[in-house]
Write an enzyme that holds these catalytic residues in place. Structure first.
Site, short mmCIF file in Angstrom:
data_model
loop_
_atom_site.label_atom_id
_atom_site.label_comp_id
_atom_site.label_asym_id
_atom_site.label_seq_id
_atom_site.Cartn_x
_atom_site.Cartn_y
_atom_site.Cartn_z
CD GLU A 255 3.66 5.24 -1.51
OE1 GLU A 255 3.88 5.02 -0.21
OE2 GLU A 255 3.05 4.18 -2.11
CE LYS A 314 1.29 4.97 4.49
NZ LYS A 314 2.34 3.76 3.83
CB CYS A 366 0.99 2.60 0.22
SG CYS A 366 1.72 0.94 -0.13
#
Length: 490
Positions: A255, A314, A366
């Protein structure tokens, strides 16, 4: 005091301690603490249990908010107390409702009502106000026989197995007759044996030859990650690690591996890397920030380079970290007082799947992998799960193994290999049964190269999601509650 102790002990059921029987034992003891008490006292005992569990289990929030982000101690403690109390309210409500719906303690309360309420509240905790499903009981069982329920009912199904086991154990200890105890022991054993048998079932199947992956762990300290003086060092490190592994079919970076927006490094850095990737027949996935230049929206993204260009933005952002749900005057006040806040834009709920080596992958960034039902949206189309993360926010704390435990549950629910690439750890590959194929040590620069086959097919959980476990839990609550009406009729 005992409720506090039990809540604190429950943390040891989870990674990195992995004493999974504790989840059953501490919950059984909490159920016992509700015997003969008022609704108000049941609420407080459940609240104290939750405060200790989340207080000890989430202490690492101090590291990310104060030590890394630089927020003042008073603001850090205010946020932590708010989060811990909010999470503890769910166990408090479950306990209070159980006593209110069925005042008299019995096996009906322990085995049906409380487990059903506990799981319903866990499920609610996973989506109310964006959700925070951390430390759901089911995650503690990734190494036990009960994990076999995950491909059928998801992590909440495993939580239900834990809660029912706790109720059955309490029933064994408090039942009056030996015949009842024998039957209860048999049922308890059946729950665990059935889980063990289900854990051996392969719900999905290989769909091609193994593919060689290289997972890059750059190990850039969070304190240096956005330091302009370290920018060129970061670029060079990832390029150097990648150059040694062009023989792999797929290379994955973690990430926000590059601390810049993609358009800022496109011409001089990304374009040459993509040219090299195509020359070697390698596909790449790398975490980086992207932005919409027309409106200024910023995204936490994964881009693919090589044979299949694409972008994943995301979808599930972290409140207070990646976006700040507050009026403009609040953010203005924060800025005036030099307090950190972020404002990313969430990606669309449905996005085209990225592809590597010709196969679509379910990508998560994440914290997104904590939401199983969202990951399952991309299945059964996806042949792999890919998670890129940066847990350097939490230092060398138990947050890292806790997060990895959650990742392993997603592989088990999906029946897919999971390729997990992180900045500082834990970089690993997990098989469709939730087992760890290989991993890198934390806090080290390294590359993990493995071979993993694509998978096809669906687990029952992929097809049905959380609907089944929610219905089962509601039925348990209803049946348990009806016992009060039966007693009144008598």
């Amino acid at each position: 005091m005992l409720a506090l102790i039990l809540g604190a002990l429950t943390v040891f059921a989870f990674a990195p301690f992995n004493v999974y029987p504790l989840a059953v034992l501490t919950l059984a003891a909490l159920f016992w603490l509700l015997n003969g008490v008022s609704v108000r006292r049941a609420f407080w005992r459940g609240l104290l249990f939750g405060i200790a569990e989340f207080g000890f289990g989430l202490y690492w929030l101090y590291i990310s908010i104060h030590s890394v982000s630089g927020a003042p101690v008073w603001a850090t403690m205010l946020v932590i107390v708010a989060v811990v109390v909010a999470m503890a309210l769910y166990s408090a409500i479950a306990c209070a409702l159980a006593v209110w719906l069925l005042p008299r303690a019995s096996a009906w309360r322990w085995v049906l009502l409380l487990p059903g309420l506990w799981v319903l509240l866990e499920w609610l905790r996973g989506w109310v106000l964006s959700g925070f499903p951390w430390l759901s009981l089911g995650y503690s069982q990734i190494g036990s026989a009960l994990k076999g329920y995950a491909p059928l009912l998801g992590v909440y199904g495993v939580s239900l197995a834990v809660a029912v086991s706790a109720g059955l154990l309490l029933s064994v200890l408090l039942s009056a007759g030996w015949r009842v105890r024998i039957v209860t022991i048999a049922v308890l054993a059946a729950v665990w044996v059935a889980g063990g048998v289900l854990a051996t079932v392969s719900w999905t199947r290989p769909a091609g030859a193994p593919i060689q992956f290289s997972l890059i762990q750059g190990d850039i300290p969070q304190s240096l990650k956005w330091d302009p003086q370290e920018f060129s060092v970061t670029l060079e490190r990832y390029l150097h690690l990648t150059d040694a592994h062009w023989s792999s079919r797929v290379i994955i970076w973690p990430e926000a591996a590059i601390p810049a927006y993609a358009d800022q490094v496109q011409k001089d850095y990304l374009d040459p890397i993509e040219k090299e990737a195509r020359a070697h027949g390698t596909d790449m996935l790398l975490g980086i920030l992207t932005e919409n230049l027309s409106n200024g929206d910023a995204y936490n993204s994964v881009i693919s380079l090589g044979g299949h260009d694409g972008v994943y933005d995301k979808r599930h952002l972290v409140p207070m970290a990646e976006y700040f749900p507050a009026p403009a005057w609040v953010t203005a006040w924060l800025e005036a007082h030099n307090l950190p806040y972020a404002s990313f834009t969430a990606g669309a709920a449905r996005q085209p799947l990225l592809k590597v080596a010709g196969y679509p992958v379910a990508t998560s960034i994440c914290y997104e992998d904590a939401f199983g039902s969202e990951i399952m949206r991309d299945l059964p189309e996806a042949a792999f799960l890919v998670n890129v993360t940066n847990d350097a926010w939490f230092g060398d704390s138990i947050a890292l193994p806790q997060h990895f435990e959650i990742s392993r549950m997603r592989a088990l629910e999906a029946g897919r290999y999971l390729l997990r690439t992180t900045n500082t750890g834990i970089t690993a590959v997990v098989n469709p049964h939730g087992g760890v194929v290989d991993r890198l040590p934390e806090d080290q620069v390294g590359v993990l190269t493995v071979r993993a086959p694509p998978y096809a097919g669906s687990t029952p959980y992929v097809r049905l999601g959380n609907v089944v476990i929610v219905v089962i839990s509601m039925v348990l609550v209803l049946v348990g509650s009806l016992q009060r009406l039966k007693r009144r009729q008598r």
